[in-house]
Design a protein around this motif. Structure first.
Motif, PDB file in Angstrom:
ATOM      1  N   GLU A 151      16.274  68.137  73.998  1.00 62.91           N
ATOM      2  CA  GLU A 151      15.176  68.427  73.071  1.00 62.91           C
ATOM      3  C   GLU A 151      14.748  69.867  73.322  1.00 62.91           C
ATOM      4  N   PRO A 152      14.088  70.505  72.368  1.00 67.48           N
ATOM      5  CA  PRO A 152      13.909  71.961  72.464  1.00 67.48           C
ATOM      6  C   PRO A 152      12.894  72.447  73.478  1.00 67.48           C
ATOM      7  N   SER A 153      11.904  71.642  73.887  1.00 66.73           N
ATOM      8  CA  SER A 153      10.869  72.194  74.767  1.00 66.73           C
ATOM      9  C   SER A 153      11.422  72.463  76.161  1.00 66.73           C
ATOM     10  N   ASN A 154      11.989  71.460  76.808  1.00 69.29           N
ATOM     11  CA  ASN A 154      12.617  71.698  78.105  1.00 69.29           C
ATOM     12  C   ASN A 154      13.933  72.434  77.921  1.00 69.29           C
ATOM     13  N   GLY A 155      14.647  72.115  76.844  1.00 71.63           N
ATOM     14  CA  GLY A 155      15.909  72.803  76.583  1.00 71.63           C
ATOM     15  C   GLY A 155      15.742  74.304  76.445  1.00 71.63           C
ATOM     16  N   SER A 156      14.579  74.753  75.977  1.00 70.25           N
ATOM     17  CA  SER A 156      14.321  76.199  75.879  1.00 70.25           C
ATOM     18  C   SER A 156      14.563  76.896  77.203  1.00 70.25           C
ATOM     19  N   THR A 157      14.167  76.253  78.296  1.00 79.13           N
ATOM     20  CA  THR A 157      14.207  76.919  79.584  1.00 79.13           C
ATOM     21  C   THR A 157      15.621  77.048  80.136  1.00 79.13           C
ATOM     22  N   SER A 158      16.587  76.380  79.488  1.00 79.10           N
ATOM     23  CA  SER A 158      17.983  76.563  79.893  1.00 79.10           C
ATOM     24  C   SER A 158      18.533  77.892  79.409  1.00 79.10           C
ATOM     25  N   GLY A 159      17.931  78.453  78.356  1.00 79.54           N
ATOM     26  CA  GLY A 159      18.483  79.636  77.716  1.00 79.54           C
ATOM     27  C   GLY A 159      19.589  79.312  76.740  1.00 79.54           C
ATOM     28  N   PHE A 160      19.785  78.024  76.421  1.00 75.31           N
ATOM     29  CA  PHE A 160      20.847  77.599  75.514  1.00 75.31           C
ATOM     30  C   PHE A 160      20.313  77.048  74.198  1.00 75.31           C
ATOM     31  N   VAL A 161      19.004  77.146  73.960  1.00 72.49           N
ATOM     32  CA  VAL A 161      18.401  76.647  72.732  1.00 72.49           C
ATOM     33  C   VAL A 161      17.861  77.826  71.934  1.00 72.49           C
ATOM     34  N   SER A 162      18.229  77.907  70.686  1.00 64.31           N
ATOM     35  CA  SER A 162      17.750  78.971  69.804  1.00 64.31           C
ATOM     36  C   SER A 162      16.295  78.709  69.437  1.00 64.31           C
ATOM     37  N   LEU A 163      15.448  79.746  69.598  1.00 64.56           N
ATOM     38  CA  LEU A 163      14.052  79.597  69.207  1.00 64.56           C
ATOM     39  C   LEU A 163      13.922  79.310  67.718  1.00 64.56           C
ATOM     40  N   GLY A 164      14.698  80.027  66.900  1.00 64.44           N
ATOM     41  CA  GLY A 164      14.559  79.890  65.461  1.00 64.44           C
ATOM     42  C   GLY A 164      14.924  78.509  64.960  1.00 64.44           C
ATOM     43  N   SER A 165      16.048  77.977  65.418  1.00 62.54           N
ATOM     44  CA  SER A 165      16.510  76.671  64.933  1.00 62.54           C
ATOM     45  C   SER A 165      15.985  75.510  65.766  1.00 62.54           C
ATOM     46  N   ARG A 166      15.501  75.800  66.985  1.00 58.17           N
ATOM     47  CA  ARG A 166      15.067  74.757  67.933  1.00 58.17           C
ATOM     48  C   ARG A 166      16.215  73.793  68.252  1.00 58.17           C
ATOM     49  N   ARG A 167      17.416  74.287  68.240  1.00 57.43           N
ATOM     50  CA  ARG A 167      18.582  73.461  68.532  1.00 57.43           C
ATOM     51  C   ARG A 167      19.481  74.181  69.533  1.00 57.43           C
ATOM     52  N   GLY A 168      20.263  73.384  70.291  1.00 66.74           N
ATOM     53  CA  GLY A 168      21.240  73.974  71.174  1.00 66.74           C
ATOM     54  C   GLY A 168      22.248  74.797  70.385  1.00 66.74           C
ATOM     55  N   ASP A 169      22.587  75.974  70.931  1.00 62.60           N
ATOM     56  CA  ASP A 169      23.451  76.907  70.205  1.00 62.60           C
ATOM     57  C   ASP A 169      24.637  77.286  71.089  1.00 62.60           C
ATOM     58  N   PRO A 170      25.852  76.828  70.736  1.00 64.79           N
ATOM     59  CA  PRO A 170      27.029  77.161  71.556  1.00 64.79           C
ATOM     60  C   PRO A 170      27.268  78.661  71.710  1.00 64.79           C
ATOM     61  N   GLU A 171      26.827  79.457  70.740  1.00 63.10           N
ATOM     62  CA  GLU A 171      27.026  80.906  70.823  1.00 63.10           C
ATOM     63  C   GLU A 171      26.314  81.485  72.045  1.00 63.10           C
ATOM     64  N   LEU A 172      25.197  80.886  72.436  1.00 65.11           N
ATOM     65  CA  LEU A 172      24.461  81.380  73.603  1.00 65.11           C
ATOM     66  C   LEU A 172      25.266  81.181  74.886  1.00 65.11           C
ATOM     67  N   LEU A 173      26.057  80.125  74.970  1.00 67.33           N
ATOM     68  CA  LEU A 173      26.941  79.948  76.120  1.00 67.33           C
ATOM     69  C   LEU A 173      28.067  80.970  76.097  1.00 67.33           C
ATOM     70  N   ARG A 174      28.610  81.189  74.911  1.00 63.53           N
ATOM     71  CA  ARG A 174      29.689  82.183  74.820  1.00 63.53           C
ATOM     72  C   ARG A 174      29.191  83.560  75.220  1.00 63.53           C
ATOM     73  N   MET A 175      27.967  83.899  74.867  1.00 61.21           N
ATOM     74  CA  MET A 175      27.409  85.206  75.229  1.00 61.21           C
ATOM     75  C   MET A 175      27.309  85.373  76.739  1.00 61.21           C
ATOM     76  N   CYS A 176      27.181  84.254  77.459  1.00 65.67           N
ATOM     77  CA  CYS A 176      27.109  84.299  78.929  1.00 65.67           C
ATOM     78  C   CYS A 176      28.476  84.138  79.578  1.00 65.67           C
ATOM     79  N   GLY A 177      29.548  84.139  78.785  1.00 68.44           N
ATOM     80  CA  GLY A 177      30.890  83.993  79.330  1.00 68.44           C
ATOM     81  C   GLY A 177      31.206  82.585  79.776  1.00 68.44           C
ATOM     82  N   LEU A 178      30.621  81.593  79.094  1.00 70.00           N
ATOM     83  CA  LEU A 178      30.792  80.191  79.468  1.00 70.00           C
ATOM     84  C   LEU A 178      31.477  79.411  78.363  1.00 70.00           C
ATOM     85  N   ARG A 179      31.976  78.241  78.725  1.00 73.23           N
ATOM     86  CA  ARG A 179      32.497  77.323  77.716  1.00 73.23           C
ATOM     87  C   ARG A 179      31.375  76.943  76.759  1.00 73.23           C
ATOM     88  N   ASP A 180      31.734  76.706  75.511  1.00 78.06           N
ATOM     89  CA  ASP A 180      30.706  76.437  74.506  1.00 78.06           C
ATOM     90  C   ASP A 180      30.618  74.958  74.120  1.00 78.06           C
TER      91      ASP A 180
END
Length: 518
Positions: A174-203
């Motif tokens: 869910e977006p409130s705790n998920g926000s603190t992972s750095g993997f949830v987009s503020l705009g969409s309030r959903r997990g965003d695989p692109e954020l993992l790719r930006m960190c050099g991680l599997r998406d």
């Protein structure tokens, strides 16, 4: 079915809290827990999933027994937890690695990612988070140092979501705790695989995203046998401890603000849009309410400093407290009330105003002490700690309002420090705004209970449950003359703090606290 349950997995303890459908706490069971460093890994702080699940089983059963309830009496269960802590599952659903929120093993990874300032700025603009406490650097550490575990990983969950996974077998964020992972987009309030790719991680590590208050399943037969809950009990997404505390305090509309004053002072300002601070000074999270976001600022070790002062300097006050059966902090506060604004010139160097991008504080100290000593100097030092917390809170609030364009006409003041009338008046005077003190004593757990009640269909939304349960204990009006006097005290404090920060940055003194990579 007449009650709901909240499981609150904090940093130092875990609690099971049962509430009736009017929001009144019925029973609470608690266990302390510890998080183990990983041998040979500096800064590490693991999370022992099996040992800690056993504690959760104990407290759920104990809370049911205290309340005189059967598992089938619990309509729904939700959870909240310390933020930033994560659990990795493999494809079969086994926990293969976990860490607590205070895990700081990824210092090198934080520095490597932050070495590209444009990357950190892009991540912050998208998520409201820097790298310091986010999941990205920790997973990069795992990729480098435990590649077998990294390759086996199938799903990353926040700790609150892991609790619900153990109860239901369902994987969701869910977006409130998920926000603190750095993997949830503020705009969409959903997990965003692109954020993992930006960190050099599997998406492919993120489960589905749902809002707080969403029922994701029911208690499995296996979990029911362990915990005593019923298989008809709904399992409902909750959220991060801070965001659910804000929900429990009724912060459900843009522009509302609160200070939760405990060991640390957490401040929240509700934002109508997903806008981050252009200067990256504060954290911005998804709130536990759809289409609402929260700027968050923290004053470090405010409650810690008060207790440290009591234990280190207030031996006479402690002796008097033993003789009279009183709390020594009450005696110290009474003495502080007799000291004028500005604490007889004593300047406290403890928490600084928040700077999320480079988060660190000067070495703790008192400046400008009198050599006369005695009870008055102790009272002045103690008052300066109360004023320091209020000053940092005011500066943090003004910083958020400056970039967000919001303004709070009043501020909710909650937590242990709000029980002190002297401290509450200082806060109102420094802020120059009325403060309201809620009667809620279990704001975080009550926020999770509101999610459970909504997920069970008893309320339309968690916000509706929280608002219907909210009661007030009082209000404090600011003194205009005192507020004007505090303007000078604030300026003096800021002028004194800056060179102390320079000494810490030069390595001459030791920081009160600094984030990894700062």
């Amino acid at each position: 079915m007449s009650h709901v349950m909240a499981i609150d997995a904090g940093t130092g303890s875990v609690r099971a809290c049962i509430f009736d459908l009017h929001g009144s706490p019925v029973a609470i069971s608690q266990r302390s827990w510890e998080h183990d460093p990983e041998p040979g890994v500096p800064g590490s702080m693991g999370f022992a999933t099996e040992r800690n699940w056993a504690l959760i089983v104990e407290i759920v059963r104990e809370a049911l027994a205290k309340a005189g309830l059967r598992g089938d009496d619990i309509l729904a269960v939700s959870s909240t937890s310390m933020r930033e802590g994560i659990v990795l599952l493999d494809a079969e659903g086994r926990e293969i690695w976990a860490c607590a929120n205070v895990d700081a093993r990824a210092e090198a990874e934080v520095r490597a990612l932050a070495a590209d300032p444009r990357l950190e700025e892009r991540i912050y603009a998208a998520t409201g988070q820097t790298f310091a406490l986010a999941a990205g650097p920790r997973l990069r550490w795992l990729k480098s140092h435990r590649p077998d575990l990294y390759e086996r990983a199938d799903t990353v969950l926040m700790l609150s979501e892991w609790v619900l996974y153990r109860l239901s077998g369902e994987r969701a964020i869910e977006p409130s705790n998920g926000s603190t992972s750095g993997f949830v987009s503020l705009g969409s309030r959903r997990g965003d695989p692109e954020l993992l790719r930006m960190c050099g991680l599997r998406d492919d590590l993120l489960p589905r995203t749902e809002e707080p208050g969403t029922a994701i399943g029911t208690v499995t037969a296996a979990a029911a046998a362990e915990t005593g809950l019923g298989t008809g009990t709904r399992v409902v997404l909750g959220g991060g401890d801070a965001q659910l505390a804000a929900l429990g305090l009724g912060l459900t509309e843009p522009g509302e603000a609160a200070i939760i004053a405990g060991t640390f002072w957490q401040q929240f300002v509700n934002l109508p849009t997903a806008s981050a601070d252009p200067e990256m000074r504060v954290r911005v999270n998804a709130a536990a309410v759809p289409d609402l976001w929260q700027a968050e600022a923290i004053a470090f070790h405010t409650g810690t400093a008060v207790r440290w002062f009591r234990d280190t300097f207030a031996h006479e006050e402690q002796q008097r407290a033993r003789e009279t059966g009183r709390d020594p902090l009450d005696i110290l506060t009474e003495a502080a009330a007799g000291i004028p604004i500005g604490s007889d010139g004593v300047i406290p160097i403890f928490s600084d105003v928040m700077n999320y991008r480079r988060w660190k504080h000067a070495a703790p100290s008192f400046l400008n002490l009198s050599l006369e000593g005695g009870a008055r100097v102790r009272a002045a030092m103690f008052r300066s700690l109360l004023e320091n917390a209020a000053i940092v809170a005011a500066l943090n609030l003004e910083m958020v309002e400056g970039f967000s364009g919001t303004h709070a006409d009043e501020v909710i003041f909650a937590g242990g420090s709000a029980k002190s009338g002297v401290w509450a008046q200082i806060v109102a005077d420094v802020l120059g705004r009325p403060i309201r003190i809620p009667a809620v004593t279990e704001a975080t757990a009550q926020g999770a209970a509101a999610c459970a009640a909504a997920g069970a269909g008893e309320f339309e939304t968690p916000s509706a449950a929280a608002r219907s349960w909210l009661a007030w204990d009082g209000a404090v009006e600011p003194d205009a003359e005192a507020h004007q006097t505090y303007e000078g005290v604030r300026e003096r404090w800021a002028e004194a703090y800056a060179p102390q920060r320079d000494l810490m940055n030069a390595g001459i003194t030791t920081s009160l606290w600094r984030a990894p990579g700062s």
